[in-house]
Design a protein around this motif. Structure first.
Motif, PDB file in Angstrom:
ATOM      1  N   LEU A 108     -82.236  -9.418  42.268  1.00  5.64           N
ATOM      2  CA  LEU A 108     -83.568  -9.521  41.672  1.00  5.64           C
ATOM      3  C   LEU A 108     -83.620 -10.776  40.814  1.00  5.64           C
ATOM      4  N   HIS A 109     -84.709 -11.508  40.960  1.00  7.86           N
ATOM      5  CA  HIS A 109     -84.821 -12.852  40.405  1.00  7.86           C
ATOM      6  C   HIS A 109     -86.158 -12.923  39.688  1.00  7.86           C
ATOM      7  N   SER A 110     -86.154 -13.087  38.374  1.00  6.41           N
ATOM      8  CA  SER A 110     -87.399 -12.943  37.636  1.00  6.41           C
ATOM      9  C   SER A 110     -87.470 -13.866  36.438  1.00  6.41           C
ATOM     10  N   SER A 111     -88.699 -14.255  36.101  1.00  5.79           N
ATOM     11  CA  SER A 111     -88.912 -15.014  34.867  1.00  5.79           C
ATOM     12  C   SER A 111     -88.860 -14.113  33.650  1.00  5.79           C
ATOM     13  N   LEU A 112     -88.864 -12.800  33.866  1.00  6.56           N
ATOM     14  CA  LEU A 112     -88.641 -11.851  32.779  1.00  6.56           C
ATOM     15  C   LEU A 112     -87.153 -11.792  32.503  1.00  6.56           C
ATOM     16  N   SER A 113     -86.773 -11.844  31.259  1.00  6.43           N
ATOM     17  CA  SER A 113     -85.360 -11.803  30.916  1.00  6.43           C
ATOM     18  C   SER A 113     -85.112 -10.713  29.893  1.00  6.43           C
ATOM     19  N   GLY A 114     -83.843 -10.401  29.681  1.00  6.75           N
ATOM     20  CA  GLY A 114     -83.503  -9.433  28.650  1.00  6.75           C
ATOM     21  C   GLY A 114     -82.776  -8.215  29.174  1.00  6.75           C
ATOM     22  N   VAL A 115     -82.316  -7.379  28.253  1.00  4.55           N
ATOM     23  CA  VAL A 115     -81.543  -6.183  28.580  1.00  4.55           C
ATOM     24  C   VAL A 115     -82.355  -5.215  29.413  1.00  4.55           C
ATOM     25  N   PHE A 116     -83.668  -5.159  29.165  1.00  7.89           N
ATOM     26  CA  PHE A 116     -84.523  -4.239  29.898  1.00  7.89           C
ATOM     27  C   PHE A 116     -84.371  -4.419  31.403  1.00  7.89           C
ATOM     28  N   ASN A 117     -84.391  -5.666  31.866  1.00 15.01           N
ATOM     29  CA  ASN A 117     -84.285  -5.920  33.293  1.00 15.01           C
ATOM     30  C   ASN A 117     -82.924  -5.547  33.828  1.00 15.01           C
ATOM     31  N   GLU A 118     -81.877  -5.770  33.055  1.00 17.53           N
ATOM     32  CA  GLU A 118     -80.536  -5.404  33.494  1.00 17.53           C
ATOM     33  C   GLU A 118     -80.435  -3.897  33.690  1.00 17.53           C
ATOM     34  N   LYS A 119     -81.057  -3.122  32.828  1.00 18.50           N
ATOM     35  CA  LYS A 119     -81.042  -1.666  32.982  1.00 18.50           C
ATOM     36  C   LYS A 119     -81.841  -1.240  34.205  1.00 18.50           C
ATOM     37  N   MET A 120     -82.959  -1.924  34.454  1.00 14.29           N
ATOM     38  CA  MET A 120     -83.751  -1.589  35.617  1.00 14.29           C
ATOM     39  C   MET A 120     -83.020  -1.919  36.906  1.00 14.29           C
ATOM     40  N   VAL A 121     -82.214  -2.985  36.906  1.00 15.40           N
ATOM     41  CA  VAL A 121     -81.400  -3.331  38.070  1.00 15.40           C
ATOM     42  C   VAL A 121     -80.479  -2.166  38.412  1.00 15.40           C
ATOM     43  N   GLU A 122     -79.842  -1.606  37.406  1.00 16.12           N
ATOM     44  CA  GLU A 122     -78.948  -0.461  37.626  1.00 16.12           C
ATOM     45  C   GLU A 122     -79.732   0.752  38.119  1.00 16.12           C
ATOM     46  N   ARG A 123     -80.901   0.953  37.560  1.00 11.87           N
ATOM     47  CA  ARG A 123     -81.690   2.137  37.895  1.00 11.87           C
ATOM     48  C   ARG A 123     -82.126   2.144  39.355  1.00 11.87           C
ATOM     49  N   VAL A 124     -82.556   1.006  39.877  1.00  8.71           N
ATOM     50  CA  VAL A 124     -83.079   0.974  41.247  1.00  8.71           C
ATOM     51  C   VAL A 124     -82.010   0.643  42.271  1.00  8.71           C
ATOM     52  N   GLY A 125     -80.815   0.282  41.809  1.00 11.04           N
ATOM     53  CA  GLY A 125     -79.716   0.053  42.740  1.00 11.04           C
ATOM     54  C   GLY A 125     -79.575  -1.357  43.253  1.00 11.04           C
ATOM     55  N   ALA A 126     -80.153  -2.345  42.550  1.00  9.72           N
ATOM     56  CA  ALA A 126     -79.949  -3.740  42.943  1.00  9.72           C
ATOM     57  C   ALA A 126     -78.516  -4.154  42.612  1.00  9.72           C
ATOM     58  N   ASP A 127     -78.043  -5.189  43.290  1.00  7.05           N
ATOM     59  CA  ASP A 127     -76.668  -5.635  43.083  1.00  7.05           C
ATOM     60  C   ASP A 127     -76.526  -6.582  41.903  1.00  7.05           C
ATOM     61  N   ASP A 128     -77.603  -7.317  41.583  1.00 11.15           N
ATOM     62  CA  ASP A 128     -77.477  -8.307  40.518  1.00 11.15           C
ATOM     63  C   ASP A 128     -78.869  -8.712  40.054  1.00 11.15           C
ATOM     64  N   PHE A 129     -78.915  -9.396  38.911  1.00  7.56           N
ATOM     65  CA  PHE A 129     -80.161  -9.892  38.345  1.00  7.56           C
ATOM     66  C   PHE A 129     -79.941 -11.302  37.825  1.00  7.56           C
ATOM     67  N   LEU A 130     -80.941 -12.161  38.014  1.00  6.28           N
ATOM     68  CA  LEU A 130     -80.856 -13.531  37.528  1.00  6.28           C
ATOM     69  C   LEU A 130     -82.210 -13.952  37.002  1.00  6.28           C
ATOM     70  N   SER A 131     -82.235 -14.467  35.775  1.00  3.21           N
ATOM     71  CA  SER A 131     -83.479 -14.981  35.218  1.00  3.21           C
ATOM     72  C   SER A 131     -83.801 -16.329  35.847  1.00  3.21           C
ATOM     73  N   LYS A 132     -85.088 -16.561  36.136  1.00  3.18           N
ATOM     74  CA  LYS A 132     -85.510 -17.858  36.661  1.00  3.18           C
ATOM     75  C   LYS A 132     -85.479 -18.896  35.547  1.00  3.18           C
ATOM     76  N   PHE A 133     -85.412 -20.176  35.822  1.00  2.00           N
ATOM     77  CA  PHE A 133     -84.879 -20.662  37.071  1.00  2.00           C
ATOM     78  C   PHE A 133     -83.761 -21.634  36.728  1.00  2.00           C
ATOM     79  N   ARG A 134     -82.571 -21.304  37.166  1.00  2.00           N
ATOM     80  CA  ARG A 134     -81.410 -22.174  37.048  1.00  2.00           C
ATOM     81  C   ARG A 134     -80.788 -22.265  38.431  1.00  2.00           C
ATOM     82  N   SER A 135     -81.040 -23.378  39.122  1.00  2.00           N
ATOM     83  CA  SER A 135     -80.587 -23.479  40.504  1.00  2.00           C
ATOM     84  C   SER A 135     -79.075 -23.415  40.604  1.00  2.00           C
TER      85      SER A 135
END
Length: 312
Positions: A268-295
């Motif tokens: 999951l790749h989003s301009s939203l950042s923070g702990v909230f998104n990391e918890k949501m990644v775990e909740r829905v079963g995604a493998d990883d999260f990255l805040s936009k945008f660092r190529s």
């Protein structure tokens, strides 16, 4: 206004349910615009702005807010409209995108509305790529335009208007064996989608890009029925979180619920950042999260994934 400020801080529980909340605002005219509440830190009456010499005309100045100095962008000018009258009032929507904080000067703020992502539709196709809309929604008989803020910021950054660190080049070189693998990218922002695809292709990977989660899911389901489809060599699904019709959290959940797709690697790749998104990644079963945008960080994720599948 105090009710709006309170509501902005209370709306994180909707993520993962394919729902969103929009903060509605206007530019001094009847047309209503929207911005995802999850991107909003606070809304304040327009403060006195300090002009920065030789800055981009759209960057109206800087403001000192809660001990932090932030640039304030005239959102009307940024999307091709007339300058807003700072002396006549107005508000600043303080947002966090791509790990940076900035304010958007608007004419007025209306209210927050709760909507289903499936009721938020992509804008009409624009072959020139000149639109500043990422989605549209109908509310109370009026069309609400949801602005592609990432495109606005990318244009300012490219012109030296804000923080140049937000825009980076692609990967330095292709990876060995990368051309055997495919990546699916889902993002409603033209600019963000282009940036991700550029990084993926610079690494030598094959890439397919779509505009939202619904389109991504339908494509994956079609590939699952086709022998020799890209699904057989799909290295990763890279999905934005906030998209019309189906958000990235719901897309991930639907992938995990489909036995044919359940084993796919999802970033999951989003301009939203923070702990909230990391918890949501775990909740829905995604493998990883990255805040936009660092190529470079995205390239590192892709390289690590390629090394994993190659070793396996």
């Amino acid at each position: 206004m105090s009710q709006i400020l309170h509501a902005v801080n209370q709306r994180t529980q909707l993520a993962g349910r394919n729902r969103m909340e929009l903060l509605l605002f206007h530019m001094g005219r009847s047309q209503r615009y929207g911005i995802n509440v999850f991107k909003v830190r606070e809304v304040i009456p327009a403060p006195k702005l300090s002009r920065v010499p030789n800055s981009h005309p759209v960057a109206r100045g800087i403001a000192h807010i809660r001990g932090q100095t932030i640039p304030v962008v005239d959102l009307s000018m940024a999307i091709g409209g007339a300058p807003l009258d700072v002396e006549g009032g107005g508000y600043v929507i303080v947002t966090e995108y791509n790990r940076s904080v900035q304010g958007f000067l608007v004419g007025g703020v209306d209210r927050i509305v709760n909507m289903k992502w499936e009721d938020v539709l992509p804008p009409p196709s624009q072959g020139s790529g000149g639109t500043y809309l990422t989605a549209i929604a109908r509310l109370d008989g009026q069309m609400v335009q949801i602005i592609d803020v990432e495109k606005v910021l990318a244009e300012l950054n490219a012109a030296g208007g804000l923080d140049p660190r937000q825009i980076e080049g692609g990967a330095d070189e292709a990876l060995a064996g990368a051309d055997d693998w495919h990546v699916l990218v889902a993002d409603d922002s033209v600019i963000a989608r282009r940036q991700v695809v550029h990084t993926v292709e610079d690494l030598g990977l094959q890439c397919t890009a779509v505009r939202d989660g619904q389109e991504a899911l339908e494509l994956l389901q079609t590939w699952a029925e086709e022998e020799g489809s890209p699904l057989e060599r799909l290295l990763m699904v890279i999905s934005d979180v906030e998209m019309p019709r189906m958000d990235g959290y719901t897309l991930t959940s639907r992938i995990r619920d489909d036995q044919r797709l359940a084993g796919l690697n999802v970033l999951l790749h989003s301009s939203l950042s923070g702990v909230f998104n990391e918890k949501m990644v775990e909740r829905v079963g995604a493998d990883d999260f990255l805040s936009k945008f660092r190529s470079n960080e995205l390239a590192e994720k892709l390289e690590a994934r390629l090394q994993t599948v190659s070793a396996g």
